[in-house]
Scaffold this active site. Structure first.
Site, PDB file in Angstrom:
ATOM      1  CG  ASP A  69       0.715  -5.192   5.265  1.00  0.00           C
ATOM      2  OD1 ASP A  69       1.794  -4.666   4.939  1.00  0.00           O
ATOM      3  OD2 ASP A  69       0.528  -5.750   6.357  1.00  0.00           O
ATOM      4  CG  ASP A 101       4.936  -2.747   5.449  1.00  0.00           C
ATOM      5  OD1 ASP A 101       6.115  -2.835   5.077  1.00  0.00           O
ATOM      6  OD2 ASP A 101       4.536  -3.197   6.537  1.00  0.00           O
ATOM      7  CG  ASP A 131       3.038  -8.792   5.326  1.00  0.00           C
ATOM      8  OD1 ASP A 131       3.825  -9.103   4.408  1.00  0.00           O
ATOM      9  OD2 ASP A 131       3.134  -7.742   5.989  1.00  0.00           O
ATOM     10  NE  ARG A 144      10.056  -8.903   4.400  1.00  0.00           N
ATOM     11  CZ  ARG A 144       9.509  -8.119   5.325  1.00  0.00           C
ATOM     12  NH1 ARG A 144       8.221  -7.846   5.261  1.00  0.00           N
ATOM     13  NH2 ARG A 144      10.236  -7.622   6.314  1.00  0.00           N
TER      14      ARG A 144
END
Length: 500
Positions: free
Chosen positions: A180, A202, A206, A253
């Site tokens: 991330d 990734d 997040d 997302r």
């Protein structure tokens, strides 16, 4: 719905684990003049970052204090999120010193100078009361990220997070890929402001596990699959503000808001969205206002959650109708803000989203290469096409041999683009994906929206196994004029869609 408590959620108060080995570097190294205490929380930081003096109707574009839910005061943080304000200012020039500073127990303002290469997509853990910011000369976290784990009062600003992408793992599913850009777990009062995220392994950002009082503002997310995910919890505790963020050439997302108690989304710009834009999931309660959605599939959806939208601009969008569940909450009951007019958002974010070093005009050569072994200009076709779509001139993309499992959308703006295999043999370059056309989350392998496109010497495949049930599985969807295919092998269905 009752107003939520802004008291920090229960958390372990343990010193964060270092995910990157820190060399024995004295903490005094690089100490500059300490900043003033809380009375002027971050004003001197603006000078150290080289932030311009600019404002919109919503206030200073480079604010000296936190905005949104991150600004909410508590007994422990009466001024809201202040990061390392009041502590010493130090400079990190390598991963070891950054890891040591970030894990220290005292408040610190940590300036990142130059490119810090972390390596292997590893993440540096950030403790309480820290500001990590790119210096005026520029600062980047390369092939790695920052992990805010069970922490409180953290500010991350003016940094570029890039190039932890693992070639061939566009979905971020490899066992060694949890790369991330920023990950926030069970933390509160975190402000993510004026950063740029590109080609991460990734998730670019997040926000997980009941983190609260989070603001994500004036960031630039581009050329990625999983952009901004919020959730990983069965509870609805998260409070989050997303404002003045730019999303370009992204897939899913953007953001996914799962089980958020209050999600306020305003003045964002989503341009080039191939799967879905904003998604209110689970128990989410979301307010979306004065944002721009363009060239976006399924721009605003409610997958179980509730979303109220107002004063948004939708142009050149398709898929599901933008969701509207009725009134959810009013963000003005929690903090002061003034949404900029939606018709000013594109200009504001073109000029100001990202870091002080983010190019305002895309810099890409007229001839670039894609290779999975690291020898090319890009490691994925998706990233190369995204850059080409923002370029002021035509681009030729030459793809070296390999199997590229990814979704490629060729957006308007990439007119007169050429994508060709390097060897002239169509079998040497395979662009593949494996999703059927059965719901809002699935897309063709390659979608064409730009005019005067040339595809040459490659194979486009949808490898979906239809044995579980018959369904259309598009390898290529063409929604533009004057698309030329030369020595192209197509394995799967072809859709001649309406021009968009």
């Amino acid at each position: 719905m009752p107003r939520p408590s802004l008291v920090s959620p229960p958390r372990r108060r343990t010193r964060p684990k270092l995910l990157v080995a820190a060399a024995a570097i004295p903490i005094a190294v690089g100490v500059l003049t300490p900043l003033p205490a809380v009375a002027a929380p971050m004003s001197d930081l603006l000078r150290l970052m080289g932030a311009p003096n600019a404002s919109s109707l919503d206030g200073p574009i480079w604010s000296a204090t936190a905005t949104g839910f991150a600004s909410a005061p508590t007994a422990e943080l009466p001024h809201g999120t202040t990061g390392g304000a009041g502590g010493d200012t130090v400079v990190a020039r390598d991963a070891a010193s950054l890891a040591a500073y970030a894990a220290s127990e005292e408040p610190l303002i940590i300036l990142v100078s130059g490119d810090i290469v972390v390596g292997d997509g590893d993440m540096i853990t950030v403790g309480d009361d820290k500001t990590i910011a790119g210096a005026a000369s520029g600062g980047a976290i390369v092939d790695g990220g920052l992990f805010v784990d069970n922490a409180e009062n953290v500010v991350i600003r003016n940094l570029t997070f890039r190039d932890s992408y693992i070639p061939g793992d566009w979905d971020g599913k490899f066992d060694d890929n949890d790369n991330d850009g920023i990950r926030i777990d069970t933390s509160d009062h975190v402000w993510i402001d004026h950063n740029e995220f590109a080609r991460v392994g990734d998730g670019q950002l997040d926000v997980r596990k009941d983190s609260t009082a989070i603001t994500v503002s004036w960031n630039y997310f581009h050329d990625h699959n999983k952009t901004l995910g919020v959730g990983w919890t069965e509870q609805a505790l998260t409070t989050i503000t997303l404002h003045h963020n730019r999303f370009s050439n992204v897939h899913q997302r953007n953001a996914s808001l799962d089980n958020v108690a209050y999600g306020h989304v305003y003045n964002n710009w989503l341009s080039g969205v191939s799967s879905y834009g904003i998604n209110a999931r689970g128990q989410a309660s979301v307010l979306v206002e004065s944002s721009v959605f363009e060239q976006a599939r399924n721009p605003l959806i409610a997958d179980g959650g509730r979303v109220h939208q107002r004063d948004n601009i939708f142009r050149d969008v398709w898929g599901t109708e933008p969701a509207e569940s009725g009134p959810t909450f009013e963000a003005s009951e929690f903090y002061a803000y003034t949404a900029d007019p939606a018709d000013e958002v594109v200009g504001l974010l073109t000029a100001h989203a990202g870091t002080t070093k983010t190019p305002r005009v895309e810099r890409i050569a007229r001839h670039v290469t894609v290779a999975q072994d690291g020898t090319g200009d890009f490691a994925s076709i998706h990233a190369a096409v995204g850059a080409a779509s923002r370029s002021p001139h035509p681009v030729e993309i030459v793809v070296e041999p390999g199997v590229y499992r990814e979704v490629v959308s060729i957006w308007k703006g990439a007119d007169r683009l050429t994508i060709r295999g390097a060897t002239g043999n169509a079998g040497d370059v395979v662009v593949t994906y494996d999703k059927p056309d059965i719901d809002w989350a699935n897309t063709p392998t390659v979608s064409v929206y730009a005019e005067n496109l040339e595809l040459r010497d490659l194979t486009i495949e949808n490898s979906y196994d239809g044995s579980a049930g018959e369904s259309v599985a598009y390898a290529l969807r063409n929604s533009a004029d004057r698309t030329e295919l030369r020595n192209v092998v197509i394995i799967g269905d072809v859709d001649e869609g309406d021009p968009r």
